[in-house]
Enzyme design. Sequence first.
Site, short mmCIF file in Angstrom:
data_model
loop_
_atom_site.label_atom_id
_atom_site.label_comp_id
_atom_site.label_asym_id
_atom_site.label_seq_id
_atom_site.Cartn_x
_atom_site.Cartn_y
_atom_site.Cartn_z
N GLY A 38 22.00 54.29 46.79
CA GLY A 38 23.12 53.98 47.68
C GLY A 38 23.39 52.50 47.85
N THR A 39 24.09 52.19 48.94
CA THR A 39 24.48 50.81 49.23
C THR A 39 23.25 49.92 49.32
OG1 THR A 39 26.42 51.56 50.44
CG2 THR A 39 25.67 49.33 50.92
N LYS A 49 18.52 40.57 49.50
CA LYS A 49 17.21 39.94 49.76
C LYS A 49 16.71 39.19 48.54
CE LYS A 49 18.27 41.13 52.89
NZ LYS A 49 19.27 41.99 53.56
N GLY A 111 30.55 65.23 46.31
CA GLY A 111 30.38 66.47 47.07
C GLY A 111 31.34 66.56 48.25
N ILE A 186 25.51 40.58 58.06
CA ILE A 186 25.98 40.22 56.71
C ILE A 186 26.48 38.78 56.68
CG2 ILE A 186 27.74 40.70 54.94
CD1 ILE A 186 27.37 43.66 55.52
N GLY A 272 31.85 44.31 59.87
CA GLY A 272 31.28 45.62 60.17
C GLY A 272 31.53 46.62 59.05
N HIS A 456 -6.43 33.36 62.57
CA HIS A 456 -6.00 31.98 62.77
C HIS A 456 -6.33 31.15 61.52
CE1 HIS A 456 -5.23 28.15 64.73
NE2 HIS A 456 -6.37 27.72 64.21
P1 NAD Z 1 28.19 43.60 62.26
O1 NAD Z 1 28.84 44.64 63.09
O2 NAD Z 1 26.73 43.38 62.34
O3 NAD Z 1 28.87 42.19 62.54
C1 NAD Z 1 30.26 41.99 62.41
C2 NAD Z 1 30.64 40.79 63.22
O4 NAD Z 1 32.01 40.49 62.98
C3 NAD Z 1 30.49 40.98 64.72
O5 NAD Z 1 29.76 39.91 65.25
C4 NAD Z 1 31.92 41.01 65.22
O6 NAD Z 1 32.06 40.49 66.52
C5 NAD Z 1 32.61 40.14 64.20
N1 NAD Z 1 34.06 40.36 64.06
C6 NAD Z 1 34.71 41.55 64.08
N2 NAD Z 1 36.04 41.33 63.88
C7 NAD Z 1 36.21 39.99 63.74
C8 NAD Z 1 37.33 39.16 63.50
N3 NAD Z 1 38.56 39.65 63.38
N4 NAD Z 1 37.13 37.83 63.40
C9 NAD Z 1 35.89 37.31 63.52
N5 NAD Z 1 34.80 38.05 63.75
C10 NAD Z 1 34.95 39.39 63.85
O7 NAD Z 1 28.64 43.93 60.76
P2 NAD Z 1 28.21 43.32 59.36
O8 NAD Z 1 27.52 42.02 59.51
O9 NAD Z 1 29.45 43.39 58.54
O10 NAD Z 1 27.17 44.38 58.85
C11 NAD Z 1 27.57 45.74 58.69
C12 NAD Z 1 26.46 46.68 59.07
O11 NAD Z 1 25.43 46.61 58.12
C13 NAD Z 1 25.87 46.37 60.43
O12 NAD Z 1 25.67 47.54 61.15
C14 NAD Z 1 24.57 45.72 60.10
O13 NAD Z 1 23.58 45.96 61.07
C15 NAD Z 1 24.21 46.33 58.75
N6 NAD Z 1 23.48 45.34 57.99
C16 NAD Z 1 22.21 45.10 58.33
C17 NAD Z 1 21.50 44.14 57.68
C18 NAD Z 1 20.12 43.88 58.08
O14 NAD Z 1 19.56 44.61 58.84
N7 NAD Z 1 19.51 42.83 57.62
C19 NAD Z 1 22.07 43.40 56.68
C20 NAD Z 1 23.37 43.66 56.36
C21 NAD Z 1 24.07 44.63 57.04
#
Ligand code: NAD
Length: 478
Positions: A38-39, A49, A111, A186, A272, A456
């Site tokens: 997947g993703t 990473k 599916g 991200i 997001g 330590h």
């Molecule tokens: P996110 O929801 O974590 O962050 C998106 C950010 O964009 C938020 O802070 C939001 O306020 C901001 N935002 C929304 N609309 C905006 C706009 N018009 N202008 C400026 N800012 C705006 O989403 P993401 O970073 O895209 O990640 C997607 C998902 O993938 C999340 O649920 C994240 O937890 C997951 N992810 C996790 C990891 C990790 O755990 N290391 C890494 C990558 C992604």
Amino acid sequence: MSHDIVVVGGGPGGYAVAFRAAARGLDVAMVEEAEIGGTCLHRGCIPSKAVLHVAEVLTEVNRAESLGLRLRYEGIDGQALSAFRDDVIGKLHKGLEFLARKRTTLHAGRGRVVRGDDGELVVEVTPTGGGETTRVAGRQVVLATGSSPRTLPGVEIDGEVVQTSDQALWFTTPPERAVIIGAGAIGMEFASMWHPMGGQVTVVEALDRVLPLEDADSSAALETTFRRKGIEVLTSARVTGVTVDGGSARVGVEVAGQERSLDADRVLVAVGRAPNTADTGAEELGVVDDRGFVTTDAYGATEVDGLWAVGDVRPTLALAHAAFAEGFAVADRIAGVEDVRPVDHVHTPRVTYCHPEVASVGLTEAEARERLGDDAVTTTSYSLRANAKGIIHGSDGSVKVVHAAGSPPTGAPGDGGSVLGVHLVGPHATDLIGEATMATTWEAVPAELAAITHAHPSLYEAIGEAFQAAAGLPFHGH
Ligand code: NAD
């Protein structure tokens, strides 16, 4: 032939269901239209990473002189970087494919869950690469179709200059001038990747702080470090438009009542992710809410008998390890295991692999104060500046423990109140969160934790020191 379970989607959520169910002796079919993993494996966690590791090595190289090393850095070999990243994906993919073929009946196709002639659920599979649609029947069906990047209205993703994370990882030449929209996981990870590679980076965030879901002190610490490194961070900022001309873009931003225009050769939209429920049959079965997520009970069961969901299609944490946990719970429920617990999302670690790393588990200070009241909550912080390994790493960092307020702590067992949340910023925070996860999950009290001997020098002794301080027994910290 009817399987015990048909899983739609072979990402972390889907293969966690499949592998756990197979381990419980069930007969499992898995339907995947692209590749197992997947993703997370192919476009997300793993390749990002790998590239972040390259950026981290480069950061060390950049401080080589201060470590007494005379090195000459001659630039990035994009092909070799890609080969490294693809090799990491390839090795993991090979292993997963092997396990999936051994443990499940694999169907390569898209599916869709429908009702068969007898009213039972079946999965219609449209083969990848064309051919006759087939039907795969199962006693239970699990939707694990994941999520896709959200975009912004009026902002066209051309995949070249304006990208989402689906395209941005495949660069062979890092951007010279990048604008990142969104300071979530991200956005902060890409800023940490591109900045050490020589790019000028501006992060534009709509809310008033970076990583807005983290504890406010973690957000503040990260923002300070980013600014010190020279990464521009614009918070409470509104993107007014993105125009592309040739190989460059202009991003309009309104911040503090001022209009600004930012030029860039790459724009990353990281605002997001949205659930992949369209065309899966979930809408027709009536299990999708108005935001597109599949609604389930705490165990992942939908209101349709025999239909379950795990991972990013559910409105829970969009993290691979949350999907693993949800997958195990669903498989165990279907297998009839007694006393299956629903996934505890509060005690699921949250990890962001930016530099410095940010990780947390349990409640933020604000959440704890809101739930329990101001008088019932206290916090203790410990700086990595007092930690030998932290100093050697040359990185800022901190441990913040949110705990129930006891009467003045004396270091006796049970003193200091149970640990409600732990928030880490610093090198290897995403690994160090393990001990904190046990502490919060088991509702341990600082005095018990302070009695555990930590090696330590080590980075993780900072967590032990924070627990000692929370128990009223500060050692190197104050
Ligand atoms: P996110 O929801 O974590 O962050 C998106 C950010 O964009 C938020 O802070 C939001 O306020 C901001 N935002 C929304 N609309 C905006 C706009 N018009 N202008 C400026 N800012 C705006 O989403 P993401 O970073 O895209 O990640 C997607 C998902 O993938 C999340 O649920 C994240 O937890 C997951 N992810 C996790 C990891 C990790 O755990 N290391 C890494 C990558 C992604």
